[in-house]
Design a protein around this motif. Structure first.
Motif, short mmCIF file in Angstrom:
data_model
loop_
_atom_site.label_atom_id
_atom_site.label_comp_id
_atom_site.label_asym_id
_atom_site.label_seq_id
_atom_site.Cartn_x
_atom_site.Cartn_y
_atom_site.Cartn_z
N SER A 124 0.82 -1.21 0.00
CA SER A 124 0.00 0.00 0.00
C SER A 124 0.85 1.26 0.00
O SER A 124 1.79 1.39 0.77
N PHE A 125 0.48 2.20 -0.91
CA PHE A 125 1.05 3.54 -0.90
C PHE A 125 0.01 4.55 -0.44
O PHE A 125 0.19 5.75 -0.56
N SER A 126 -1.13 4.05 0.06
CA SER A 126 -2.24 4.93 0.44
C SER A 126 -1.97 5.58 1.79
O SER A 126 -1.20 5.05 2.60
N PRO A 127 -2.62 6.73 2.03
CA PRO A 127 -2.41 7.40 3.33
C PRO A 127 -3.07 6.65 4.47
O PRO A 127 -4.08 5.97 4.27
N ASP A 181 -6.50 15.77 3.75
CA ASP A 181 -6.43 16.49 5.02
C ASP A 181 -5.44 15.83 5.98
O ASP A 181 -4.81 16.50 6.80
N GLU A 182 -5.29 14.50 5.87
CA GLU A 182 -4.30 13.82 6.72
C GLU A 182 -2.89 14.32 6.41
O GLU A 182 -2.05 14.47 7.30
N ASP A 183 -2.64 14.60 5.13
CA ASP A 183 -1.32 15.08 4.76
C ASP A 183 -1.02 16.45 5.36
O ASP A 183 0.13 16.78 5.65
N TYR A 184 -2.06 17.26 5.55
CA TYR A 184 -1.82 18.59 6.12
C TYR A 184 -1.38 18.51 7.58
O TYR A 184 -0.86 19.48 8.13
N GLN A 185 -1.58 17.34 8.20
CA GLN A 185 -1.05 17.15 9.54
C GLN A 185 0.48 17.16 9.53
O GLN A 185 1.12 17.41 10.54
N ARG A 186 1.07 16.89 8.36
CA ARG A 186 2.53 16.88 8.24
C ARG A 186 3.12 18.27 8.39
O ARG A 186 4.32 18.41 8.60
N LEU A 187 2.28 19.30 8.27
CA LEU A 187 2.81 20.66 8.31
C LEU A 187 3.58 20.94 9.58
O LEU A 187 4.57 21.67 9.58
N GLY A 188 3.12 20.36 10.68
CA GLY A 188 3.82 20.58 11.93
C GLY A 188 5.20 19.96 11.94
O GLY A 188 6.07 20.37 12.72
N GLU A 189 5.42 18.96 11.05
CA GLU A 189 6.71 18.29 11.01
C GLU A 189 7.67 18.89 9.99
O GLU A 189 8.86 18.65 10.03
N LEU A 210 6.26 16.53 3.35
CA LEU A 210 4.82 16.70 3.19
C LEU A 210 4.15 15.75 2.20
O LEU A 210 3.09 15.21 2.48
N PRO A 211 4.70 15.50 1.00
CA PRO A 211 3.98 14.64 0.04
C PRO A 211 3.70 13.25 0.60
O PRO A 211 4.55 12.64 1.24
N GLY A 212 2.50 12.74 0.32
CA GLY A 212 2.15 11.39 0.74
C GLY A 212 2.86 10.35 -0.10
O GLY A 212 3.36 10.64 -1.20
N ALA A 213 2.88 9.12 0.37
CA ALA A 213 3.59 8.05 -0.32
C ALA A 213 3.02 7.78 -1.71
O ALA A 213 3.72 7.29 -2.59
#
Length: 326
Positions: A124-127, A181-189, A210-213
């Motif tokens: 899986s490459f899904s979020p 929207d889950e990817d936007y959680q990466r902004l803090g990182e 930031l980019p998802g898998a």
């Protein structure tokens, strides 16, 4: 590789060439880029043949041909199991952005096909919700000749401005790499992670997490190098972009509302301006006799390349936008 690219990948490839041309032409710099492709894989029988699976993946060359004599590949720097929860990671060595984008596509094909040989039935490459570490991480460094310029991590330095602009373009263009929207959680990182090894800073780089898998490597690499170019431009001209560069959308729908207006998008404006400059330089060479008109016509870039890329992205995932809106 040209024949199997999608239309948007072909446009992104042209845009990457354009940004790399501008970096060399304007500043005498070039970018070295590598990726960290993360994915999940589980075995049909519940076993974990991770070592054998990874060593097998690592025995393929850049064209996907088996190299039984070697476990190291020019495409793969290292392959390993990253966590006990069946999360794996494959990293690529630094190269120019186009080669790295092509490697990103090849890696996904290799992973999915080779997993079948080891009964790794679920790749899986899904979020995954609440797993913001899972992505297509991009490492980028800026070079002038043999000198790595990415060692400045101060708040007024090049690395800081480059990280702001990479983040700027990616958060405002979620359609290009299918952010959720889950990817936007990466902004803090996301921060200008500068890793230094030895004394010559050859390994100093920014890590874009930031980019998802599942992101398209061509689009993700384009947004990253465009941001690095813009950040370097701000650094050299001394323009203060702090107020403009830190105000980011924090979810998919907010970002879409900006992407719906391509002419007001800074990423689009950058590509369109560079395309006009490139074409003008090309036909100046025709007038001076440095190149023929036929050669110039074949190398000409659409002057609204950025607009075309965003418009195509909007068209391709209209259904996804509607689903998110509901």
């Amino acid at each position: 590789m040209e024949n199997v690219r999608t239309d948007i990948q072909k446009m992104c490839a042209r845009a990457i060439r354009l940004v790399e041309w501008a970096a060399r032409e304007h500043f005498g710099i070039n970018f070295k880029v590598g990726i960290e492709q993360e994915f999940f894989a589980t075995s049909e029988l519940g076993s974990k043949p991770s070592r054998k699976f990874m060593r097998y993946l690592d025995s393929f060359d850049e064209m996907g041909n088996r190299r039984p004599d070697k476990l190291s590949s020019p495409m793969i720097l290292r392959a390993y199991k990253e966590s006990p929860t069946n999360q794996y990671e494959i990293t690529t060595p630094p190269a120019n952005a186009l080669r790295t984008a092509a490697r990103g596509i090849a890696l996904k094909c290799l992973i999915e096909n080779m997993a079948c040989d080891f009964d790794m039935e679920n790749v899986s490459f899904s979020p995954f919700r609440n797993n913001t570490a899972y992505g297509l991480h991009i490492n980028i460094s800026t070079w002038s000749g043999a000198t790595n310029l990415t060692s400045d991590s101060t708040k007024s330095g090049m690395s800081h401005l480059q990280s702001l602009y990479v983040r700027n373009f990616i958060t405002r263009n979620p359609l290009l790499i299918y952010l959720t929207d889950e990817d936007y959680q990466r902004l803090g990182e996301f921060s200008p992670v500068v890793k230094k090894k030895g004394t010559n800073n050859n390994d100093s780089r920014l890590e874009n997490g930031l980019p998802g898998a599942y992101s398209d490597p061509y689009a993700a690499l384009l947004l990253t190098v465009a941001g690095a170019y813009k950040g370097y431009q701000m650094h050299t001209t001394g323009i203060n972009c702090a107020a403009r560069g830190t105000d980011f959308p924090n979810n998919f729908n907010d970002a879409i509302s900006e992407t719906d207006k391509p002419r007001e998008n800074e990423f689009v404006e950058l590509l369109d301006r560079l395309a006009k400059e490139y074409n003008a330089r090309l036909y100046a060479d025709v007038k001076s006799g440095k190149t023929t008109k036929q050669a110039a016509d074949s190398r000409k870039i659409p002057e609204k390349l950025g607009t075309q890329i965003v418009t195509e992205a909007l068209k391709q995932i209209e259904s996804k936008r509607s689903a998110v809106a509901r």
